[in-house]
Each structure stands twice: as C-alpha cells, then as structure tokens.
Write a protein that holds these residues in place. Structure first.
Motif, PDB file in Angstrom:
ATOM      1  N   ILE A 104       1.093  -1.694   0.016  1.00 59.22           N
ATOM      2  CA  ILE A 104      -0.151  -0.122   0.029  1.00 59.22           C
ATOM      3  C   ILE A 104       0.671   1.471   0.090  1.00 59.22           C
ATOM      4  O   ILE A 104       1.969   1.236   0.967  1.00 59.22           O
ATOM      5  N   PRO A 105       1.081   2.030  -1.414  1.00 58.17           N
ATOM      6  CA  PRO A 105       1.449   3.309  -1.056  1.00 58.17           C
ATOM      7  C   PRO A 105       1.615   3.804   0.113  1.00 58.17           C
ATOM      8  O   PRO A 105       0.006   3.987   0.324  1.00 58.17           O
ATOM      9  N   LYS A 106       2.259   4.509   0.936  1.00 58.76           N
ATOM     10  CA  LYS A 106       2.738   5.450   2.262  1.00 58.76           C
ATOM     11  C   LYS A 106       1.569   6.584   2.055  1.00 58.76           C
ATOM     12  O   LYS A 106       0.883   7.280   3.168  1.00 58.76           O
ATOM     13  N   TYR A 107       0.824   7.438   0.667  1.00 59.99           N
ATOM     14  CA  TYR A 107       0.747   8.230   0.417  1.00 59.99           C
ATOM     15  C   TYR A 107      -1.487   7.989   0.399  1.00 59.99           C
ATOM     16  O   TYR A 107      -1.820   8.666   0.542  1.00 59.99           O
ATOM     17  N   TYR A 108      -1.201   6.762   0.597  1.00 57.58           N
ATOM     18  CA  TYR A 108      -2.691   6.112   0.013  1.00 57.58           C
ATOM     19  C   TYR A 108      -3.341   6.691   1.838  1.00 57.58           C
ATOM     20  O   TYR A 108      -3.052   6.588   2.964  1.00 57.58           O
ATOM     21  N   SER A 109      -4.646   7.483   1.246  1.00 57.74           N
ATOM     22  CA  SER A 109      -5.141   7.746   2.778  1.00 57.74           C
ATOM     23  C   SER A 109      -6.474   7.112   2.554  1.00 57.74           C
ATOM     24  O   SER A 109      -7.682   8.197   1.486  1.00 57.74           O
ATOM     25  N   ALA A 110      -6.633   6.399   3.365  1.00 54.87           N
ATOM     26  CA  ALA A 110      -8.993   5.079   2.735  1.00 54.87           C
ATOM     27  C   ALA A 110      -9.543   7.027   3.190  1.00 54.87           C
ATOM     28  O   ALA A 110      -9.150   7.526   4.549  1.00 54.87           O
ATOM     29  N   ARG A 111     -10.267   6.434   2.717  1.00 55.28           N
ATOM     30  CA  ARG A 111     -11.506   7.419   2.609  1.00 55.28           C
ATOM     31  C   ARG A 111     -12.331   6.933   3.452  1.00 55.28           C
ATOM     32  O   ARG A 111     -12.683   6.035   3.852  1.00 55.28           O
TER      33      ARG A 111
END
Ligand SMILES: *[C@@H]1O[C@H](CO)[C@@H](O)[C@H](O)[C@H]1NC(C)=O
Ligand SMILES: *[C@@H]1O[C@H](CO)[C@@H](O)[C@H](O)[C@H]1NC(C)=O
Length: 262
Positions: A104-111
């Motif tokens: 999971i890319p570090k900059y992914y932020s779950a909605r």
C-alpha cells in the motif's frame, strides 16, 4: 513455513511511475486500481482533507455508530451461525497457511464514508480501504461488519476472523493467542472465508488465512505486522453493537510489548 504470496510486483507495475522518494503527495491522475477514491478537498466541520470525513467525531448527520447501521449489516443471524451442522469444516495440517501482503503506497489515505453511502470491497477479506468514520471498540463481537473493522486495521489492530462453521477448538486456540498478544484486536465471524482456510488474521496490508492454528506462525505474524497501520492510534472506538467481550489491557494501552507471555 507458509506460502508467501506478494502483490508487491503488481503494485510496482501499477505505481511504477511513482517509485522515486516522495516529499509530498504527487499530483497524479487517479488510476482507481488500489485507491478507488481520490482524497476530497472539502473542508467543513466533519471533513478533513485526508479522509474526506474526519474520524472519531460523532455526528448524527454522518455517523453516530447507532443510526442507519443496517446499511452495513441487516442483523441477520446468517452472518454468525453455522447452518452446516453435519459438515463442520475440518482442520487439516496439510493445508498450509497463506500470507498475502499488499504494497500500500505510503501516501494512500483511506476515505471515510457517512452512513448514507454504501461501501463495497473488491476483496472478501480487505486489508485496507474506505471505511466508516467511527471504529469498533476493541474486543470480540457476535458480528461486526467489514466497513467498521477496516478502520481498526488502519490504527494498527489485528482482526481475527473465523467462519461460523470453523472447528470450535481451532477458533478457541486462535482467540487465546490473539487476546494474549495485544489489546488492539477485533474478533468476529465472517462467512466469506472459505472452507479450506476458515481462519484468518488481518492487519493493514496483510492477511494470513489458515486451516489449523500453529502458535509460532500466529505470534510471528502479530509481532511482524501488528501496530504497522498508517495511523498509530490506540484510543478505543465508539461502535460497540454486539460487543461480547471488551479487550483487556495486556501491557499498556499502546501494546508496547506484543505477545508478552510468549
Ligand atoms: C451524506 O451525508 C454527508 C453528511 O451530512 C453529506 O455531506 C453527503 O453529501 C451525503 N451524501 C449523500 C450521498 O447523500
Ligand atoms: C441515515 O440515512 C439517511 C438516508 O440516506 C440520511 O438522510 C441520514 O442523514 C442518515 N443518518 C445518519 C446518522 O447516518
């Protein structure tokens, strides 16, 4: 030993163009492959730029962990009952556990989605993804829907899943190991597990599915993958529908020592 299946290569292909070290979130067209929703830019009292809707804030217009819950679960006993009495799933030591980790890319932020919008997952056992703003209190539930516990994963929790038809002794052994490893756990049945491997442990990005419980594999998995979520928050949640056994503190609220008794 377990069979290790890695999706790192897939993820690398999907995000090959972003492999350079990043200092700020890149301006990229949303591919939708791993991250179905772009972060929202709305700012209101319940919105934040990262998750679209702020977490942990009880609001009657969005999520109060009490209203519209049937959107995620219709309270059907079918989600926690084994109707297959004659054919309980038999544990089989020849069936190897499978560890699957997604990069999971570090900059992914779950909605975060409010209770006026359904959330669907591409995977039966999601290890990340869109979820509800309010997360479950830690402990064991009669049933808690995925839309809730995915939020706990983000905070570093271990979620233990078992099919209602799984062998009771194996479920008991797995539960014993989990509750003695960390306070930040959620335990719930899930009928989407298959008959071959009706037991699972999930953390942010990783899932371990198995037929039988091998203590060493369980404690190793927890020591390696627990508390690795992108948000290190030990605070308890507000959702507690059908909570059966609240989690106990083992070392401290932060679970500073994982599996302290093993
Ligand atoms: C759901 O509720 C939130 C909060 O009131 C609101 O911002 C959003 O527009 C609503 N979405 C839908 C699909 O009704
Ligand atoms: C419940 O759902 C209805 C219909 O989508 C919506 O208008 C309302 O705001 C929701 N309330 C909560 C607390 O989620």
């Amino acid at each position: 030993m377990y069979v290790f299946v890695s999706f790192a290569i897939l993820a690398a292909v999907a995000y090959g163009q972003f492999q350079q070290p990043l200092t700020e979130p890149p301006e990229i067209p949303w591919t939708g492959r791993w991250m179905p929703h772009p972060p929202s830019s709305e700012h209101t009292n319940i919105h934040d730029p990262e998750h679209a809707v702020r977490m942990g804030v009880v609001t009657t217009e969005c999520d109060d962990a009490k209203t519209n819950l049937t959107l995620d679960w219709d309270y059907s006993p079918a989600d926690y009952t084994c109707y297959n009495y004659n054919r309980k799933y038999l544990p089989d030591k020849r069936i190897k556990p499978i560890l699957e980790c997604e990069n999971i890319p570090k900059y992914y932020s779950a909605r975060h989605e409010c209770m006026n919008k359904s959330i669907h997952y591409a995977s039966a056992i999601p290890t990340f993804g869109t979820h509800r703003p309010l997360w479950p209190r830690y402990g064991e539930y009669k049933f808690v829907p995925r839309q809730r516990w995915v939020h706990n994963l983000e905070h570093g929790a271990v979620v233990m899943l078992y099919h209602p038809c799984a062998n009771q002794l194996e479920v008991d052994r797995l539960r014993y190991l989990v509750v003695n490893c960390l306070r930040r756990h959620v335990i719930t049945p899930l009928t989407l597990l298959d008959e071959e491997r009706p037991l699972a442990l999930v953390t942010w990005g990783c899932r371990l599915t198995m037929s039988t419980v091998q203590a060493g594999i369980i404690t190793n998995f927890i020591k390696q993958h627990a508390l690795r979520g992108p948000e290190q928050i030990s605070r308890d949640g507000q959702y507690d529908l059908n909570l059966k056994v609240p989690a106990e503190v083992l070392t401290d609220l932060d679970d500073s020592v994982l599996c302290p008794r093993s």
